[in-house]
Write an enzyme that holds these catalytic residues in place. Structure first.
Site, short mmCIF file in Angstrom:
data_model
loop_
_atom_site.label_atom_id
_atom_site.label_comp_id
_atom_site.label_asym_id
_atom_site.label_seq_id
_atom_site.Cartn_x
_atom_site.Cartn_y
_atom_site.Cartn_z
CG ASP A 128 58.11 15.84 45.53
OD1 ASP A 128 58.94 15.09 46.06
OD2 ASP A 128 56.92 15.88 45.88
CG ASP A 183 56.86 6.83 50.41
OD1 ASP A 183 57.25 7.79 51.10
OD2 ASP A 183 57.23 6.64 49.24
#
Lengths: 255, 193
Positions: A130, A11
């Site tokens: 997600d 990330d």
């Protein structure tokens, strides 16, 4: 099936690698190039870089770090974060990325998937999802880069991945949100449902904490690859040892 | 060495150029007919769909140039598929430098399509810089059929040519620029050919 892939996920925020627990409380985890090179040397099969703030704040990927990563490593990598059109995707691929991964922008405008597949081929287009378990149902979340922006996308997970593949997505990265960062294992049932719903490769994401979690994702969920961040960043599991263990259990690994 | 990478506008030519830079070879990314015809070696990359890529080649007036090259020509991924006569992808007439047709891969349980990831090679030709059992990185949904030109292959439900070779023409269905050490050996062998 090719060798199952071990995919460290980095990330990225403001040019640095960060890691959060359940998408919150991101902390600095170091320099992008150092991580990329270390993972390449340890035998990672592929890398994914998510610019976690990009979609939420409406910013673009900064292609300069993509170029630096592309020069450094000789394994494939995908870039995700705020890619909203063919021009941005082309710049990203020109900078050396092998695939682009889209999530919230595809939910906003599903036609984007087809435009990218048409320009670059399905093998370049990854759909990040997600997904959230809601009773017996699986629902898609949007704008997950920050807890303040996360919201229900108004779609069921299997419907959305099927539509995305029909539109040209060539791979699905399924992030099971309740598992993310807690090291309790991938959500195997959730992942298997998606693997069985689409003909394209599915990458399990969210929850890896031990070698047996990877085994379960490959053996029982049928995932083509397994993505993880925390356990690799914090060196809880080494990639060479993980691959050796999985190979010993009969999972094909590139070593 | 004068190495030309054919510029078709869009596409992943960045990482291919970088791979050659690691050997100290500065490739020229170009769509100029004279530069391509005059290069020592030519690389035809390709990201995207066959129809779009052939349209880019035609729009730049490069089809004839590529067909008449006598120097080593390396097609990578879609660039290899374009060497064949035709592709079922967009029902496209290709360069016709190698006999055969490119067909879609058929998904099956445990065999997703696109074929994406590191697969194990069976190598028939000792001049490729590759060894039996090497893992190399693939990302494709279409493939050619095996034939006398097949120099290395992988098993993916059917035999898929991973490398084809015919006269001065070489094609890699995998991505040597993203295949670690094995990919580097393959590119080195191409430079030395």
């Amino acid at each position: 099936m090719p060798a199952r892939r071990i995919i460290p996920c980095l990330d990225v925020r403001d040019g640095r690698v960060v890691k959060g627990i359940r998408f919150r409380d991101h902390r600095d985890a170091g320099d992008i190039l150092e991580h990329a090179l270390r993972y390449r040397d340890e035998g990672a099969d592929e890398l994914v870089f998510y610019d976690i703030t990009a979609s939420a704040e409406g910013r673009n990927v900064d292609y300069d770090w993509v170029r630096r990563v592309g020069r450094l490593i000789d394994i494939p990598f995908a870039v995700a974060g705020g890619i909203r059109n063919v021009e941005q995707a082309a710049a990203c691929l020109e900078a050396g990325a092998d695939k682009i991964s889209i999530n919230s922008p595809a939910l906003e405008r599903p036609e984007l998937i087809g435009e990218l597949a048409c320009a670059f081929g399905s093998q370049c287009v990854v759909l990040g999802v997600d997904s959230f378990r809601d009773g017996d149902d699986y629902r898609v979340k949007q704008y997950t880069g920050s807890p303040d922006t996360t919201c229900d996308a108004g779609r069921g997970t299997t419907d959305w991945v099927r539509e995305a593949v029909d539109r040209g997505a060539g791979e699905i990265v399924l992030n099971c949100m309740q598992q993310d960062g807690v090291r309790a294992g991938y959500d195997i049932e959730h992942t298997r449902i998606v693997v069985e719903a689409v003909p394209v490769p599915v990458i399990a994401s969210g929850g890896a904490g031990a070698p047996e979690h990877f085994y379960d994702a490959f053996q029982w969920a049928g995932a083509s690859g397994a993505l993880a961040a925390t356990i690799f960043h914090d060196r809880l599991v080494s990639i060479p040892e993980l691959k050796e263990e999985l190979a010993r259990c009969g999972i094909e690994m590139r070593r | 060495m004068n190495l030309a990478i054919v510029d078709l506008g869009y596409g992943n030519v960045g990482s291919i150029g970088i791979a050659f830079e690691r050997f100290g070879v500065a490739a020229k990314v170009t769509a100029d007919r004279d530069l391509i015809a005059g290069a020592d070696k030519v690389v035809l990359p390709g990201v995207g769909a066959a129809g779009h890529a052939m349209a880019q080649i035609e729009a730049r007036g490069l089809a004839g140039t590529l067909r008449s090259l006598a120097q080593p020509l390396l097609g990578i991924c879609l660039g290899m598929q374009l060497l064949f006569e035709r592709s079922d992808e967009d029902d496209t007439l290709c360069l016709g430098l190698i006999p055969g047709r490119v067909r879609p891969l058929e998904p099956a349980a445990g065999r997703p399509v696109p074929h994406m990831g590191w697969s194990r090679l069976s190598v028939r030709d000792s001049r490729l810089g590759l060894s039996d059992g090497d893992y190399v990185y693939f990302a494709h949904g279409f493939a050619s059929d095996p034939g006398p030109e097949t120099a290395a292959s992988v098993d993916y439900g059917r035999e898929i040519p991973a490398v084809v070779r015919s006269a001065n023409r070489l094609g890699a269905q995998f991505h040597p620029e993203r295949s670690g050490e094995a990919g580097a050996r393959f590119l080195r062998a191409f430079l030395d050919s």
